[in-house]
Design a protein around this motif. Structure first.
Motif, PDB file in Angstrom:
ATOM      1  N   VAL A 147      -0.683  -0.382   2.256  1.00 51.46           N
ATOM      2  CA  VAL A 147      -2.388   0.690   1.629  1.00 51.46           C
ATOM      3  C   VAL A 147      -3.463   0.434   1.873  1.00 51.46           C
ATOM      4  CG1 VAL A 147      -2.107   3.296   1.245  1.00 51.46           C
ATOM      5  CG2 VAL A 147      -0.333   2.597   1.561  1.00 51.46           C
ATOM      6  N   VAL A 148      -3.757   0.275   0.172  1.00 54.75           N
ATOM      7  CA  VAL A 148      -5.244  -0.293  -0.129  1.00 54.75           C
ATOM      8  C   VAL A 148      -5.300  -1.236   0.744  1.00 54.75           C
ATOM      9  CG1 VAL A 148      -5.740  -0.697  -2.579  1.00 54.75           C
ATOM     10  CG2 VAL A 148      -3.737  -0.037  -2.805  1.00 54.75           C
ATOM     11  N   HIS A 149      -5.020  -2.290   1.835  1.00 59.36           N
ATOM     12  CA  HIS A 149      -5.490  -3.052   2.712  1.00 59.36           C
ATOM     13  C   HIS A 149      -6.258  -2.495   3.855  1.00 59.36           C
ATOM     14  CE1 HIS A 149      -5.061  -6.314   6.061  1.00 59.36           C
ATOM     15  NE2 HIS A 149      -5.760  -6.962   4.953  1.00 59.36           N
ATOM     16  N   ALA A 202       2.528   6.920   1.081  1.00 54.22           N
ATOM     17  CA  ALA A 202       2.107   5.911   1.602  1.00 54.22           C
ATOM     18  C   ALA A 202       1.818   5.918   3.234  1.00 54.22           C
ATOM     19  CB  ALA A 202       3.012   4.950   1.022  1.00 54.22           C
ATOM     20  N   ARG A 227       8.234  -2.011  -4.106  1.00 53.47           N
ATOM     21  CA  ARG A 227       7.144  -1.313  -4.061  1.00 53.47           C
ATOM     22  C   ARG A 227       5.764  -1.540  -3.762  1.00 53.47           C
ATOM     23  NH1 ARG A 227       4.510  -0.439  -8.849  1.00 53.47           N
ATOM     24  NH2 ARG A 227       7.240  -1.465  -9.687  1.00 53.47           N
ATOM     25  N   GLU A 228       5.077  -2.494  -4.456  1.00 53.02           N
ATOM     26  CA  GLU A 228       3.691  -3.482  -4.921  1.00 53.02           C
ATOM     27  C   GLU A 228       3.243  -3.660  -3.480  1.00 53.02           C
ATOM     28  OE1 GLU A 228       3.498  -5.138  -9.478  1.00 53.02           O
ATOM     29  OE2 GLU A 228       4.616  -6.087  -7.385  1.00 53.02           O
ATOM     30  N   LEU A 229       4.466  -3.808  -2.895  1.00 54.59           N
ATOM     31  CA  LEU A 229       4.187  -4.891  -1.840  1.00 54.59           C
ATOM     32  C   LEU A 229       3.448  -3.591  -0.814  1.00 54.59           C
ATOM     33  CD1 LEU A 229       4.338  -7.223   0.619  1.00 54.59           C
ATOM     34  CD2 LEU A 229       6.274  -6.472   1.385  1.00 54.59           C
ATOM     35  N   SER A 235       2.177  -0.558  -1.335  1.00 53.95           N
ATOM     36  CA  SER A 235       1.543  -0.328  -2.022  1.00 53.95           C
ATOM     37  C   SER A 235      -0.284  -1.159  -0.854  1.00 53.95           C
ATOM     38  CB  SER A 235       1.073  -0.258  -3.625  1.00 53.95           C
ATOM     39  OG  SER A 235       2.084   0.374  -4.404  1.00 53.95           O
ATOM     40  N   THR A 236       0.514  -2.817  -1.524  1.00 54.85           N
ATOM     41  CA  THR A 236      -1.098  -3.263  -0.941  1.00 54.85           C
ATOM     42  C   THR A 236      -0.998  -3.080   0.508  1.00 54.85           C
ATOM     43  OG1 THR A 236      -0.298  -4.776  -3.121  1.00 54.85           O
ATOM     44  CG2 THR A 236      -1.239  -5.486  -1.293  1.00 54.85           C
ATOM     45  N   LEU A 256      -7.211   0.215   3.658  1.00 54.23           N
ATOM     46  CA  LEU A 256      -8.507   1.588   2.638  1.00 54.23           C
ATOM     47  C   LEU A 256      -9.726   0.397   2.825  1.00 54.23           C
ATOM     48  CD1 LEU A 256      -6.099   3.852   0.716  1.00 54.23           C
ATOM     49  CD2 LEU A 256      -7.648   4.110   2.958  1.00 54.23           C
ATOM     50  N   THR A 257      -9.202  -1.094   2.319  1.00 53.03           N
ATOM     51  CA  THR A 257     -10.299  -1.674   2.329  1.00 53.03           C
ATOM     52  C   THR A 257     -11.204  -2.215   3.389  1.00 53.03           C
ATOM     53  OG1 THR A 257      -8.743  -3.825   0.087  1.00 53.03           O
ATOM     54  CG2 THR A 257     -10.753  -4.179   1.516  1.00 53.03           C
ATOM     55  N   THR A 270      -4.062 -11.057   1.467  1.00 52.75           N
ATOM     56  CA  THR A 270      -2.956 -10.026   0.713  1.00 52.75           C
ATOM     57  C   THR A 270      -1.590 -11.417   1.192  1.00 52.75           C
ATOM     58  OG1 THR A 270      -2.467 -10.096   3.438  1.00 52.75           O
ATOM     59  CG2 THR A 270      -4.319  -8.529   1.876  1.00 52.75           C
TER      60      THR A 270
END
Lengths: 186, 186
Positions: free
Chosen positions: A140-142, A8, A133-135, A137-138, A144-145, A186
């Motif tokens: 990282v994906v944020h 991450a 963990r979800e925060l 991960s988000t 990429l978005t 987010t």
């Protein structure tokens, strides 16, 4: 589940530098164009990323560590960068993003011990219980978005210019996503 | 129409360097994961970009300059990189992409005089008459498409990991685009 702290951080630490190489020195026509009324231009996306570093990810992470589920996260105003005008060149904005992201990664690495903390929980104002963990991960994906969004906003400028190739270029078809991007909270 | 030669080159010259910063040194788990059967991983996208530099953009440009509409472009096999396995690290692939793109930009700048050549026409095997300006615009949008694709492919790895945030992350909703990406024919 694929989340892994080291992997991450690989993405989080690369985003600002890559965007700096992609956007520094670009003509204003690339930086100022958007996808229509109420959508963000490239420069505003960088401002939003800076706001996230200041007001979203780390404050929420710290809240999970200190408060657990006792208090819900304060809501993050994803439009705040539009109200507090950021002046200055894209180069300055990118430098600010790079500096604050780097500080946040250092803090993150000091604060979080993956074996101990990833399953800690906090309270999201809309979702209720969420895991640390979800925060992460988000986060990282944020990144990429918004990299994908920047590419799409820039592609939009040449929608008419590509002529008949338009039908083969998926990025120009993505109307659903364009409209929904503003709704990302987010 | 927004196409402008100088601005188009700004994007073309930034793509390889930005991708190099984003992807060099990433864990294999980021580079090797894809969006399911028949979709490309990040490494395969870079191979496809290299193939385009060799077999698509410049050959077609030269054909417009030399032949006009007399002969249709030879078809570009967008799956050729899957048949001719590219071995080597992502770092080597990125270096190859950077080198060949840089050579192509130099050639392009020597070959094309915007005031004289942008409206020249060639014959596309599926579309018929296309303008040189449209081919150049498509080259730019094609870069942007694949930057967005790389971000989306990487985001997919954390689809389950983001937990309830999934519904706010547009990039994870983009099912239409994911399926269509394979059909992009430039």
């Amino acid at each position: 589940m694929n989340f892994n702290m080291k992997e991450a951080i690989e993405v989080l630490e690369r985003t600002p530098q890559s965007l700096e190489y992609f956007l520094s020195g670009l003509s204003n026509s690339w930086l100022q164009s958007n996808e229509g009324e109420g959508t963000w231009n490239v420069s505003e996306v960088i401002e939003h990323l800076i706001d996230g570093e200041k007001n979203n990810w780390m404050p929420r992470l710290e809240m999970i560590m200190k408060e657990g589920e006792k208090k819900p996260f304060p809501p993050f105003d994803r439009f705040s960068h539009l109200n507090n005008r950021h002046d200055g060149s894209i180069e300055n904005k990118l430098l600010e993003f790079k500096a604050i992201r780097s500080q946040n990664i250092t803090k993150l690495q000091r604060m979080i011990e993956p074996d101990l903390h990833l399953e800690l929980t906090g309270s999201h104002p809309a979702f209720g219980k969420v895991h640390l963990r979800e925060l992460l991960s988000t986060w990282v994906v944020h990144d990429l978005t918004h990299i994908a969004q920047i590419s799409r906003v820039m592609a939009e400028r040449y929608r008419a210019d590509v002529g008949p190739w338009q039908e083969y270029l998926g990025i120009l078809k993505n109307d659903v996503n364009r409209k929904e991007e503003r709704l990302i909270y987010t």
